[in-house]
Design a protein around this motif. Structure first.
Motif, PDB file in Angstrom:
ATOM      1  N   HIS A 249       1.312  -0.891   0.112  1.00  0.00           N
ATOM      2  CA  HIS A 249       0.070   0.114  -0.184  1.00  0.00           C
ATOM      3  C   HIS A 249       0.924   1.135  -0.410  1.00  0.00           C
ATOM      4  O   HIS A 249       2.570   1.261   0.876  1.00  0.00           O
ATOM      5  CB  HIS A 249      -0.894   0.155   1.473  1.00  0.00           C
ATOM      6  N   PRO A 250       0.808   2.397  -0.690  1.00  0.00           N
ATOM      7  CA  PRO A 250       1.621   2.900  -0.783  1.00  0.00           C
ATOM      8  C   PRO A 250       1.979   4.338   1.173  1.00  0.00           C
ATOM      9  O   PRO A 250       0.865   4.370   1.573  1.00  0.00           O
ATOM     10  CB  PRO A 250       0.384   4.504  -1.686  1.00  0.00           C
ATOM     11  N   ILE A 251       2.874   4.380   0.746  1.00  0.00           N
ATOM     12  CA  ILE A 251       2.861   4.652   1.924  1.00  0.00           C
ATOM     13  C   ILE A 251       2.520   5.612   2.650  1.00  0.00           C
ATOM     14  O   ILE A 251       2.373   5.944   4.153  1.00  0.00           O
ATOM     15  CB  ILE A 251       5.000   4.680   2.097  1.00  0.00           C
ATOM     16  N   GLU A 252       2.660   7.048   2.086  1.00  0.00           N
ATOM     17  CA  GLU A 252       2.073   8.340   2.178  1.00  0.00           C
ATOM     18  C   GLU A 252       0.165   7.836   2.291  1.00  0.00           C
ATOM     19  O   GLU A 252      -0.267   8.764   2.076  1.00  0.00           O
ATOM     20  CB  GLU A 252       1.820   8.927   0.649  1.00  0.00           C
ATOM     21  N   ARG A 253      -0.429   7.216   2.465  1.00  0.00           N
ATOM     22  CA  ARG A 253      -1.217   6.573   3.171  1.00  0.00           C
ATOM     23  C   ARG A 253      -1.667   5.921   4.128  1.00  0.00           C
ATOM     24  O   ARG A 253      -2.656   5.231   4.142  1.00  0.00           O
ATOM     25  CB  ARG A 253      -2.381   5.778   1.649  1.00  0.00           C
ATOM     26  N   PHE A 254      -0.132   5.948   4.666  1.00  0.00           N
ATOM     27  CA  PHE A 254      -0.359   5.607   6.186  1.00  0.00           C
ATOM     28  C   PHE A 254      -0.134   6.551   6.861  1.00  0.00           C
ATOM     29  O   PHE A 254      -0.238   7.829   7.160  1.00  0.00           O
ATOM     30  CB  PHE A 254       0.254   4.741   6.451  1.00  0.00           C
TER      31      PHE A 254
ATOM     32  N   ASP B 191      12.763   7.181   6.998  1.00  0.00           N
ATOM     33  CA  ASP B 191      12.305   8.280   5.673  1.00  0.00           C
ATOM     34  C   ASP B 191      10.245   7.716   5.868  1.00  0.00           C
ATOM     35  O   ASP B 191       9.186   8.454   6.162  1.00  0.00           O
ATOM     36  CB  ASP B 191      12.242   7.591   4.320  1.00  0.00           C
ATOM     37  N   ALA B 192       9.922   6.573   5.993  1.00  0.00           N
ATOM     38  CA  ALA B 192       8.532   5.688   5.796  1.00  0.00           C
ATOM     39  C   ALA B 192       8.137   6.365   7.197  1.00  0.00           C
ATOM     40  O   ALA B 192       6.541   6.421   7.746  1.00  0.00           O
ATOM     41  CB  ALA B 192       8.452   4.428   5.608  1.00  0.00           C
ATOM     42  N   LYS B 193       9.178   5.383   8.256  1.00  0.00           N
ATOM     43  CA  LYS B 193       8.363   6.537   9.493  1.00  0.00           C
ATOM     44  C   LYS B 193       8.158   7.796   9.871  1.00  0.00           C
ATOM     45  O   LYS B 193       7.108   7.846  10.363  1.00  0.00           O
ATOM     46  CB  LYS B 193       9.199   6.026  10.535  1.00  0.00           C
ATOM     47  N   ASP B 194       9.053   8.621   9.539  1.00  0.00           N
ATOM     48  CA  ASP B 194       8.503   9.759   9.377  1.00  0.00           C
ATOM     49  C   ASP B 194       7.370  10.161   8.516  1.00  0.00           C
ATOM     50  O   ASP B 194       6.183  11.273   9.379  1.00  0.00           O
ATOM     51  CB  ASP B 194       9.226  10.201   8.712  1.00  0.00           C
ATOM     52  N   LYS B 195       7.156   9.957   7.898  1.00  0.00           N
ATOM     53  CA  LYS B 195       5.443   9.624   6.949  1.00  0.00           C
ATOM     54  C   LYS B 195       4.458   9.377   7.414  1.00  0.00           C
ATOM     55  O   LYS B 195       3.611  10.510   7.379  1.00  0.00           O
ATOM     56  CB  LYS B 195       5.515   9.288   5.330  1.00  0.00           C
ATOM     57  N   ILE B 196       3.983   8.070   7.474  1.00  0.00           N
ATOM     58  CA  ILE B 196       3.778   6.525   8.796  1.00  0.00           C
ATOM     59  C   ILE B 196       3.419   8.121  10.068  1.00  0.00           C
ATOM     60  O   ILE B 196       1.646   8.615  10.553  1.00  0.00           O
ATOM     61  CB  ILE B 196       3.638   6.361   8.900  1.00  0.00           C
ATOM     62  N   LEU B 197       4.317   8.933  10.663  1.00  0.00           N
ATOM     63  CA  LEU B 197       4.459   8.869  11.828  1.00  0.00           C
ATOM     64  C   LEU B 197       3.357  10.348  12.070  1.00  0.00           C
ATOM     65  O   LEU B 197       2.706  11.080  13.368  1.00  0.00           O
ATOM     66  CB  LEU B 197       5.791   9.326  12.855  1.00  0.00           C
ATOM     67  N   GLY B 198       3.683  11.515  10.558  1.00  0.00           N
ATOM     68  CA  GLY B 198       3.336  12.205  11.243  1.00  0.00           C
ATOM     69  C   GLY B 198       3.498  13.715   9.537  1.00  0.00           C
ATOM     70  O   GLY B 198       2.463  14.372   9.355  1.00  0.00           O
ATOM     71  N   GLN B 199       4.198  12.838   8.844  1.00  0.00           N
ATOM     72  CA  GLN B 199       3.672  14.479   7.483  1.00  0.00           C
ATOM     73  C   GLN B 199       2.799  13.292   6.120  1.00  0.00           C
ATOM     74  O   GLN B 199       2.395  15.124   6.228  1.00  0.00           O
ATOM     75  CB  GLN B 199       5.790  13.662   6.770  1.00  0.00           C
ATOM     76  N   ASN B 200       2.324  12.843   6.765  1.00  0.00           N
ATOM     77  CA  ASN B 200       1.060  12.351   5.202  1.00  0.00           C
ATOM     78  C   ASN B 200       0.078  12.916   6.253  1.00  0.00           C
ATOM     79  O   ASN B 200      -0.746  13.470   6.207  1.00  0.00           O
ATOM     80  CB  ASN B 200       1.035  10.506   6.509  1.00  0.00           C
ATOM     81  N   ALA B 201       0.120  12.802   7.745  1.00  0.00           N
ATOM     82  CA  ALA B 201      -1.507  13.752   8.199  1.00  0.00           C
ATOM     83  C   ALA B 201      -1.683  15.564   8.612  1.00  0.00           C
ATOM     84  O   ALA B 201      -2.152  15.818   8.326  1.00  0.00           O
ATOM     85  CB  ALA B 201      -1.564  13.400   9.813  1.00  0.00           C
TER      86      ALA B 201
END
Length: 263
Positions: free
Chosen positions: A215-220, A247-257
């Protein structure tokens, strides 16, 4: 920045009874007393900067008072998701008002609210949310405190996504607790967001790794379901996952939201 996309708070005079009832019906523990103050303390201990908070309404007459209370809870670190019932009058105007007031989206629990997510009576709500660009967070899959059927299965959520492709949908609990095979079939690879609330430490690590790879990392979105899990424990567990890059953890933890909600 760490953002918890999925938390709950309750008024002080109701929280104890609500949590006791849920514990008796579902055997789920709680790690705060459910108040705003206890969530803020939990966030400070965990190192979480922002929490999205929500409540559920089971009758249209509750909607205005619940949202008024949630709006009063807005402060540094706290952003509310609005409570909506499909039978409220003047739906479009009211939802527009909620966005103007600073609500970051809408939360539905179809099992408690008594509708299937792909029921056509919900389409006006989705149309309004899509037009207003208000994200919709769905409780998905099993609810441990309620009997079957499941009202928000991955297959039904996909139908909604196909009907409203520009609606920002978040399927809680990684697409649905105890519905992981159906999530693989119907939701992985789509634009539907998945949050990690409650099930992060329940899912088998192989299954969790599969979800993150397909699943796209940007969608978690990182979520805890506080007070029904401990925010510090959930965050530390996520940080220790070996199969995700930093990088993936940073996106999921905050950047995506942050990107999704323009925070």
């Amino acid at each position: 920045m760490v953002i918890d996309f999925h938390t709950h708070i309750f008024p002080r005079h109701k929280g104890s009874a609500i949590l006791s009832d849920l514990s008796n019906r579902s055997d789920i523990s709680h790690y705060t007393n459910g108040s705003l103050e206890s969530l803020l303390q939990s966030m400070k201990q965990a190192g979480i900067e922002i929490s999205l908070v929500s409540r559920i309404t089971t009758h249209p007459k509750q909607v205005i008072s619940v949202n008024q209370w949630l709006h009063k809870c807005i402060r540094e670190g706290i952003r509310p998701m609005a409570a909506i019932h499909p039978d409220i009058p003047d739906l479009d105007a009211y939802m527009g008002t909620l966005k103007d007031l600073g609500f970051k989206g809408i939360k539905f629990h179809p099992d408690y609210q008594g509708f299937y997510v792909d029921d056509r009576k919900m389409y006006p709500v989705y149309e309004a949310a899509q037009a207003l660009q208000l994200p919709v967070l769905f409780h998905a899959g099993l609810d441990r405190g309620l009997p079957p059927p499941v009202h928000a299965t991955p297959r039904r959520l996909l139908i909604v996504h196909q009907q409203f492709p520009d609606l920002t949908m978040i399927a809680a609990h990684m697409g649905g607790e105890d519905n992981y095979d159906d999530t693989k079939t119907y939701l992985l690879g789509t634009d539907v967001y998945l949050d990690t609330a409650f099930v992060l430490r329940i899912m088998e690590k192989d299954a969790l790794a599969h979800f993150f790879s397909k699943h796209p990392i940007e969608r978690f979105l990182f979520g805890t379901d506080s007070p029904f899990t401990d925010q510090s424990t959930e965050l530390n567990y996520f940080l220790d996952l070996p199969f995700l890059t930093q990088d993936a953890k940073d996106k999921i933890l905050g950047q995506n939201a942050a990107d999704l909600l323009n925070l």
